[in-house]
Design a protein around this motif. Structure first.
Motif, PDB file in Angstrom:
ATOM      1  N   ALA A   1     -39.873   1.793  59.433  1.00 32.09           N
ATOM      2  CA  ALA A   1     -39.564   0.622  60.258  1.00 32.09           C
ATOM      3  C   ALA A   1     -38.909  -0.477  59.430  1.00 32.09           C
ATOM      4  CB  ALA A   1     -40.833   0.109  60.928  1.00 32.09           C
ATOM      5  N   ASP A   2     -39.374  -0.693  58.198  1.00 33.03           N
ATOM      6  CA  ASP A   2     -38.761  -1.703  57.323  1.00 33.03           C
ATOM      7  C   ASP A   2     -37.305  -1.362  57.020  1.00 33.03           C
ATOM      8  OD1 ASP A   2     -40.938  -3.378  57.150  1.00 33.03           O
ATOM      9  OD2 ASP A   2     -41.806  -2.330  55.423  1.00 33.03           O
ATOM     10  N   ASN A   3     -37.071  -0.072  56.754  1.00 32.48           N
ATOM     11  CA  ASN A   3     -35.700   0.349  56.476  1.00 32.48           C
ATOM     12  C   ASN A   3     -34.802   0.155  57.690  1.00 32.48           C
ATOM     13  OD1 ASN A   3     -36.426   1.090  53.870  1.00 32.48           O
ATOM     14  ND2 ASN A   3     -36.836   3.233  54.451  1.00 32.48           N
ATOM     15  N   LEU A   4     -35.337   0.484  58.888  1.00 29.70           N
ATOM     16  CA  LEU A   4     -34.565   0.315  60.117  1.00 29.70           C
ATOM     17  C   LEU A   4     -34.257  -1.163  60.351  1.00 29.70           C
ATOM     18  CD1 LEU A   4     -33.290   1.450  62.698  1.00 29.70           C
ATOM     19  CD2 LEU A   4     -35.575   1.318  63.764  1.00 29.70           C
ATOM     20  N   ARG A   5     -35.209  -2.026  60.102  1.00 31.90           N
ATOM     21  CA  ARG A   5     -34.986  -3.465  60.300  1.00 31.90           C
ATOM     22  C   ARG A   5     -33.905  -3.969  59.351  1.00 31.90           C
ATOM     23  NH1 ARG A   5     -39.985  -7.067  58.966  1.00 31.90           N
ATOM     24  NH2 ARG A   5     -39.467  -6.144  56.932  1.00 31.90           N
ATOM     25  N   ASP A   6     -33.961  -3.484  58.100  1.00 32.41           N
ATOM     26  CA  ASP A   6     -32.927  -3.915  57.144  1.00 32.41           C
ATOM     27  C   ASP A   6     -31.537  -3.488  57.623  1.00 32.41           C
ATOM     28  OD1 ASP A   6     -34.898  -5.004  55.604  1.00 32.41           O
ATOM     29  OD2 ASP A   6     -35.046  -3.293  54.225  1.00 32.41           O
ATOM     30  N   VAL A   7     -31.444  -2.269  58.161  1.00 39.73           N
ATOM     31  CA  VAL A   7     -30.152  -1.781  58.665  1.00 39.73           C
ATOM     32  C   VAL A   7     -29.682  -2.629  59.832  1.00 39.73           C
ATOM     33  CG1 VAL A   7     -28.991   0.166  59.768  1.00 39.73           C
ATOM     34  CG2 VAL A   7     -30.505   0.556  57.820  1.00 39.73           C
ATOM     35  N   LEU A   8     -30.612  -2.912  60.776  1.00 42.13           N
ATOM     36  CA  LEU A   8     -30.228  -3.702  61.949  1.00 42.13           C
ATOM     37  C   LEU A   8     -29.830  -5.118  61.567  1.00 42.13           C
ATOM     38  CD1 LEU A   8     -32.962  -2.535  64.504  1.00 42.13           C
ATOM     39  CD2 LEU A   8     -30.544  -1.902  64.470  1.00 42.13           C
ATOM     40  N   ASN A   9     -30.523  -5.695  60.606  1.00 38.49           N
ATOM     41  CA  ASN A   9     -30.160  -7.037  60.168  1.00 38.49           C
ATOM     42  C   ASN A   9     -28.810  -7.056  59.449  1.00 38.49           C
ATOM     43  OD1 ASN A   9     -32.427  -8.317  61.211  1.00 38.49           O
ATOM     44  ND2 ASN A   9     -33.631  -7.962  59.342  1.00 38.49           N
TER      45      ASN A   9
ATOM     46  N   ASN B   1     -23.620  -3.307  66.628  1.00 37.67           N
ATOM     47  CA  ASN B   1     -22.874  -2.310  65.867  1.00 37.67           C
ATOM     48  C   ASN B   1     -23.708  -1.087  65.492  1.00 37.67           C
ATOM     49  OD1 ASN B   1     -20.623  -4.052  65.892  1.00 37.67           O
ATOM     50  ND2 ASN B   1     -21.415  -5.163  64.099  1.00 37.67           N
ATOM     51  N   TYR B   2     -24.976  -1.073  65.900  1.00 38.14           N
ATOM     52  CA  TYR B   2     -25.827   0.069  65.550  1.00 38.14           C
ATOM     53  C   TYR B   2     -25.444   1.268  66.400  1.00 38.14           C
ATOM     54  CZ  TYR B   2     -29.993   2.779  64.351  1.00 38.14           C
ATOM     55  OH  TYR B   2     -30.841   3.764  63.915  1.00 38.14           O
ATOM     56  N   PRO B   3     -25.215   2.450  65.804  1.00 41.96           N
ATOM     57  CA  PRO B   3     -24.716   3.605  66.575  1.00 41.96           C
ATOM     58  C   PRO B   3     -25.641   4.013  67.714  1.00 41.96           C
ATOM     59  CG  PRO B   3     -24.499   3.975  64.211  1.00 41.96           C
ATOM     60  CD  PRO B   3     -25.300   2.734  64.363  1.00 41.96           C
ATOM     61  N   ASN B   4     -26.921   3.995  67.493  1.00 37.67           N
ATOM     62  CA  ASN B   4     -27.889   4.465  68.507  1.00 37.67           C
ATOM     63  C   ASN B   4     -28.586   3.282  69.169  1.00 37.67           C
ATOM     64  OD1 ASN B   4     -27.353   7.205  67.926  1.00 37.67           O
ATOM     65  ND2 ASN B   4     -28.780   7.147  66.186  1.00 37.67           N
TER      66      ASN B   4
END
Length: 416
Positions: free
Chosen positions: A45-53, A59-62
């Motif tokens: 979840a932390d990694n996903l949040r960093d990507v979204l931020n 711009n997120y593909p999914n």
């Protein structure tokens, strides 16, 4: 007894606490993998949040797979709201124990919700295996606590068996770790004192056998020398001396029974033949009518010499107190041998039937001194039967006299 109960209570109480705490710790760090699973999910979840931020939600593909909610649409607990503000991943569980992850994005309004996810369930074998190990440890601790107690109880059993069989060389090894160590020491001390008293009794019997017979022999010799001067008086005195000799013989015979069981050997005995042999001796010496009904092929496990003594005493008792008739019956009933010896004498009152088996007990109303005996015959019968797991009791005979009934465990004929 209070010490035993308190020791058992505290031992079980603290053992259960220790096992539960140990089991919980081991289960948390080994048996149950949920904490590790949640830690891994929080990292994802932390990694996903960093990507979204970094790339932005648009711009997120999914983007369509994401569940985005407004932070104000949920009634958060204060601690959850604070954790979200600090950038932590908040975990919540639903009614089915499924967990959900919530994380606040950089805009401080959007919440990304992940889940619900079903946690990995531990194997049922692991769960029950863990319980089995826990209870096995408790059982082992109980065995360790019970072992000194069991040893002391076994020792007490061995001491009582030795005393019952006349073995006086008693050795004791008390255990100081047992919960009944104090009780064991008191019983062992009592057993040693009892053994000492029995040993002293044995020495006394031997002393009486020697010391009393010598003066009696001198009295008989002196009476023989005085017989020409006063024959009638000397005859009465001689009868008293003879009675004293008989009494001493009976007392010594009874006292020796206390030490005879240890040396007594037992075999398979044809009781039918033994009873018929004793009846044959009775017929030769009796002037009364003797009737008998003896079942054949009846066997018992015991000592033929002492069982013959039982039959002799019962037949002599019926011979003394029967008027004209004696009846003997031997039969098998419910795996027990029943021997009955009946007479047509005065009988025995109901309230005195138990007391006749006590040593030196004679019924004055019906057992006069002229009939002989010192009240030891039936006591000897009771003692011998106790060695053979048997018993004797009195009932009224069909001839209105007394019937002495003997019960012994039947035994299979091993000689066939």
């Amino acid at each position: 007894m209070l010490r035993l109960l308190a020791s058992l209570y505290f031992f079980v109480f603290f053992s259960i606490i220790a096992i539960n705490q140990s089991s919980e710790y081991i289960w948390k760090h080994w048996g149950n993998q949920t904490p590790n699973e949640l830690g891994y999910a929080k990292q994802v979840a932390d990694n996903l949040r960093d990507v979204l931020n970094t790339v932005g939600i648009e711009n997120y593909p999914n983007k369509s797979s994401l569940d985005i909610i407004n932070i104000n649409d949920v009634a958060w607990f204060p601690e959850q709201r604070t954790a979200l503000g600090k950038g932590e991943v908040v975990i919540s569980f639903d009614s089915n124990d499924n967990y959900q992850l919530f994380m606040l994005l950089a805009d401080e309004i959007s919440i990304v919700k992940l889940g619900p996810f079903e946690p990995k369930r531990p194997s049922i074998w692991t769960k029950y295996g863990f319980k089995l190990v826990s209870f096995s440890i408790l059982a082992l601790l109980l065995v360790l606590w019970l072992r000194p107690l069991w040893r002391d109880l076994e020792q007490l059993k061995r001491i009582t068996e030795q005393l019952a069989t006349g073995q006086l060389d008693i050795e004791t090894k008390p255990s100081r770790f047992s919960a009944i160590s104090t009780l064991t020491q008191h019983i062992q001390k009592l057993a040693l004192q009892t053994a000492s008293l029995m040993q002293n009794q044995k020495h006394l019997v031997n002393a009486v056998s020697h010391e009393l017979r010598t003066p009696l022999a001198r009295l008989k010799f002196a009476l023989a020398m005085l017989a020409p001067k006063d024959p009638q008086q000397v005859q009465a005195m001689s009868q008293d001396v003879t009675e004293m000799e008989l009494l001493i013989d009976e007392m010594l015979s009874y006292a020796r029974l206390e030490f005879s069981e240890r040396e007594m050997s037992k075999t398979n005995i044809p009781l039918s033949d033994l009873v018929e042999a004793q009846i044959g001796k009775c017929l030769g010496a009796s002037n009364k009518q003797v009737e008998h009904s003896i079942a054949q092929d009846i066997y018992v496990f015991g000592n033929d010499h002492y069982l013959a003594r039982v039959l002799q005493n019962l037949l002599q008792n019926a011979e003394k107190y029967g008027a004209q008739k004696i009846k003997i019956e031997l039969k098998l009933r419910d795996n027990h041998v029943i021997l009955s010896v009946s007479d047509d004498g005065p009988g025995i009152p109901v309230d005195k039937r138990d007391s006749v088996f006590s040593p030196f007990t004679r019924l004055d109303s019906s057992r006069s001194k002229e009939t002989g005996g010192f009240g030891l015959g039936l006591a000897i019968v009771t003692k011998i039967l106790s060695w053979h797991n048997g018993k004797c009791w009195v009932t009224e005979s069909e001839m209105l006299g007394a019937t002495f009934n003997v019960s012994l465990p039947a035994h299979r004929n091993t000689n066939i």
